[in-house]
Design an enzyme around this catalytic site. Structure first.
Site, PDB file in Angstrom:
ATOM      1  N   LYS A  46      11.571 -34.158  -1.350  1.00 17.72           N
ATOM      2  CA  LYS A  46      12.031 -33.921   0.024  1.00 17.72           C
ATOM      3  C   LYS A  46      13.554 -33.970   0.117  1.00 17.72           C
ATOM      4  CE  LYS A  46      10.363 -35.442   4.560  1.00 17.72           C
ATOM      5  NZ  LYS A  46      10.778 -34.180   5.097  1.00 17.72           N
ATOM      6  N   ALA A  71      11.475 -26.413  12.165  1.00 21.77           N
ATOM      7  CA  ALA A  71      12.809 -26.950  12.429  1.00 21.77           C
ATOM      8  C   ALA A  71      12.692 -28.468  12.359  1.00 21.77           C
ATOM      9  CB  ALA A  71      13.320 -26.494  13.784  1.00 21.77           C
ATOM     10  N   LEU A  74      15.438 -32.002   8.336  1.00 20.28           N
ATOM     11  CA  LEU A  74      15.731 -32.877   7.202  1.00 20.28           C
ATOM     12  C   LEU A  74      15.376 -34.346   7.461  1.00 20.28           C
ATOM     13  CD1 LEU A  74      19.211 -31.370   6.227  1.00 20.28           C
ATOM     14  CD2 LEU A  74      17.080 -31.046   4.981  1.00 20.28           C
ATOM     15  N   CYS A 132      22.775 -26.283   5.149  1.00 22.73           N
ATOM     16  CA  CYS A 132      23.064 -27.239   6.228  1.00 22.73           C
ATOM     17  C   CYS A 132      24.326 -26.821   6.970  1.00 22.73           C
ATOM     18  CB  CYS A 132      23.318 -28.628   5.651  1.00 22.73           C
ATOM     19  SG  CYS A 132      22.048 -29.205   4.562  1.00 22.73           S
ATOM     20  N   LYS A 167      20.862 -24.047  -4.053  1.00 22.23           N
ATOM     21  CA  LYS A 167      19.795 -23.405  -3.279  1.00 22.23           C
ATOM     22  C   LYS A 167      20.409 -22.604  -2.129  1.00 22.23           C
ATOM     23  CE  LYS A 167      15.315 -24.192  -1.109  1.00 22.23           C
ATOM     24  NZ  LYS A 167      14.242 -25.156  -0.814  1.00 22.23           N
ATOM     25  N   ILE A 193      14.652 -18.080  -2.406  1.00 21.72           N
ATOM     26  CA  ILE A 193      15.452 -18.189  -1.196  1.00 21.72           C
ATOM     27  C   ILE A 193      15.009 -19.408  -0.378  1.00 21.72           C
ATOM     28  CG2 ILE A 193      15.900 -15.702  -1.031  1.00 21.72           C
ATOM     29  CD1 ILE A 193      13.649 -15.528   1.093  1.00 21.72           C
ATOM     30  N   ASN A 194      15.967 -19.913   0.416  1.00 20.25           N
ATOM     31  CA  ASN A 194      15.617 -20.860   1.455  1.00 20.25           C
ATOM     32  C   ASN A 194      15.005 -20.048   2.602  1.00 20.25           C
ATOM     33  OD1 ASN A 194      15.511 -23.227   3.044  1.00 20.25           O
ATOM     34  ND2 ASN A 194      17.391 -23.984   2.109  1.00 20.25           N
ATOM     35  N   THR A 195      14.690 -20.689   3.711  1.00 22.54           N
ATOM     36  CA  THR A 195      13.977 -19.983   4.785  1.00 22.54           C
ATOM     37  C   THR A 195      14.863 -18.981   5.524  1.00 22.54           C
ATOM     38  OG1 THR A 195      14.495 -21.825   6.257  1.00 22.54           O
ATOM     39  CG2 THR A 195      12.326 -21.834   5.218  1.00 22.54           C
TER      40      THR A 195
END
Length: 304
Positions: A46, A71, A74, A132, A167, A193-195
């Site tokens: 995580k 959403a 984190l 981020c 990433k 890929i990230n989202t």
């Protein structure tokens, strides 16, 4: 004929290329109650930040056709609690190297998290999430510019001798420019890929479903975008690529590796079926037989 599922990621051998993606597998021990997670190549735990985070207001999840939007923000206990509680628990159920997924809202946060985690023996790689928002840079994600991604790479690189995977966010005009900037500053690999950014609107309330209005769109529907970006980045850099985005079958793992992935992360599929990674690993030899593949290493980038 026995099929060779091995792959090598930044000098570390994996028994197979299957890695549950960060945020979809907790810290591993929750899934270890369901099956022996040592069948996995590795897993990315995580997303971990310097301080504990409660995450975003609810609702944070919205379903979409063939995917989902999240959403979560984190949510995690912070790096010190991860070292104190989570890593000792995961080490009881998993005996291979894991990937530490690291997030931050400033350069100092990224470097401090990596510095504190670096001494943890079980961590084999750092996967640095540059999606981020940069709190000192007006809130734009670090990964949306080549200079921002390069700055994080350079700073993190100085903190560890372990392999660093950057990433990347797909919410950019040219993913290759950002990948090349990370490589130039010492990244050992690129993870993508990230989202994608997405939203849903509730017809009854006529308002966005998610409290944050928008969130990360993932799931099977994003596979063609992920494949395209992995293919492009493989051609742009010399370092290994970890591919992810919508992969849910052994055939799609092979497709991702042909596009250029050395290893493949499975994300949203774990949330639909907690046995997804185990089942994909079981299915790989049969899929390899079908497409006359003896060794997965031999097909990396084979579509180029």
């Amino acid at each position: 004929m026995v099929k060779d599922l091995n792959t090598e990621l930044c000098g570390i051998t994996l028994d197979n290329p299957i890695i549950p993606a960060s945020g979809t597998f907790g810290y591993g021990y929750e899934f270890a109650e369901l099956y022996d997670i040592n069948c996995l190549g590795s897993f990315s735990f995580k997303g971990t930040t310097l301080d504990a985070r409660f995450g975003n207001p609810t609702p944070r999840i919205a379903e979409t056709p063939d995917g989902m939007i999240n959403a979560v923000g984190l949510q995690n206990p912070g790096v010190d609690m991860v070292i104190e509680n989570e890593i000792p628990k995961l080490s009881k159920v998993y005996n291979k190297k894991v990937i530490a997924n690291v997030s931050g809202f400033s350069i100092d946060e990224y470097t401090e998290v990596v510095k504190r985690l670096d001494s943890q023996e079980q961590i084999g790689w750092f996967e640095v999430n540059v999606s981020c928002p940069n709190v000192h840079g007006g809130g734009m994600a670090f990964g949306t510019t080549a200079s921002g991604a390069a700055e994080v790479t350079k700073a993190v690189r100085r903190m560890t001798k372990k392999p660093v995977l950057m990433k990347l966010s797909p919410n950019v005009t040219d993913i290759t420019e950002i990948a090349k900037a990370c490589e130039a500053e010492g990244a050992d690999g690129i993870s993508l890929i990230n989202t994608l950014l997405g939203m849903r609107i509730d017809l009854k309330t006529k308002k966005p479903v998610i409290a944050n209005k928008m969130g990360g769109f993932s799931g099977h529907a994003v596979l063609p975008v992920a494949l395209r970006m992995v293919y492009q980045v493989y051609e742009a850099v010399r370092i290994p690529v970890v591919g992810m985005g919508g992969v849910s079958t052994a055939e799609e793992v092979i497709e991702m590796m042909l596009a250029g992935a050395t290893a493949v992360e499975i994300g949203a599929a774990n949330l639909i079926n907690p046995y997804a990674c185990r089942d994909i690993i079981k299915d790989l030899p049969q899929a390899m037989e079908k497409y006359k593949i003896n060794s997965l290493k031999d097909i990396i980038g084979g579509a180029h």
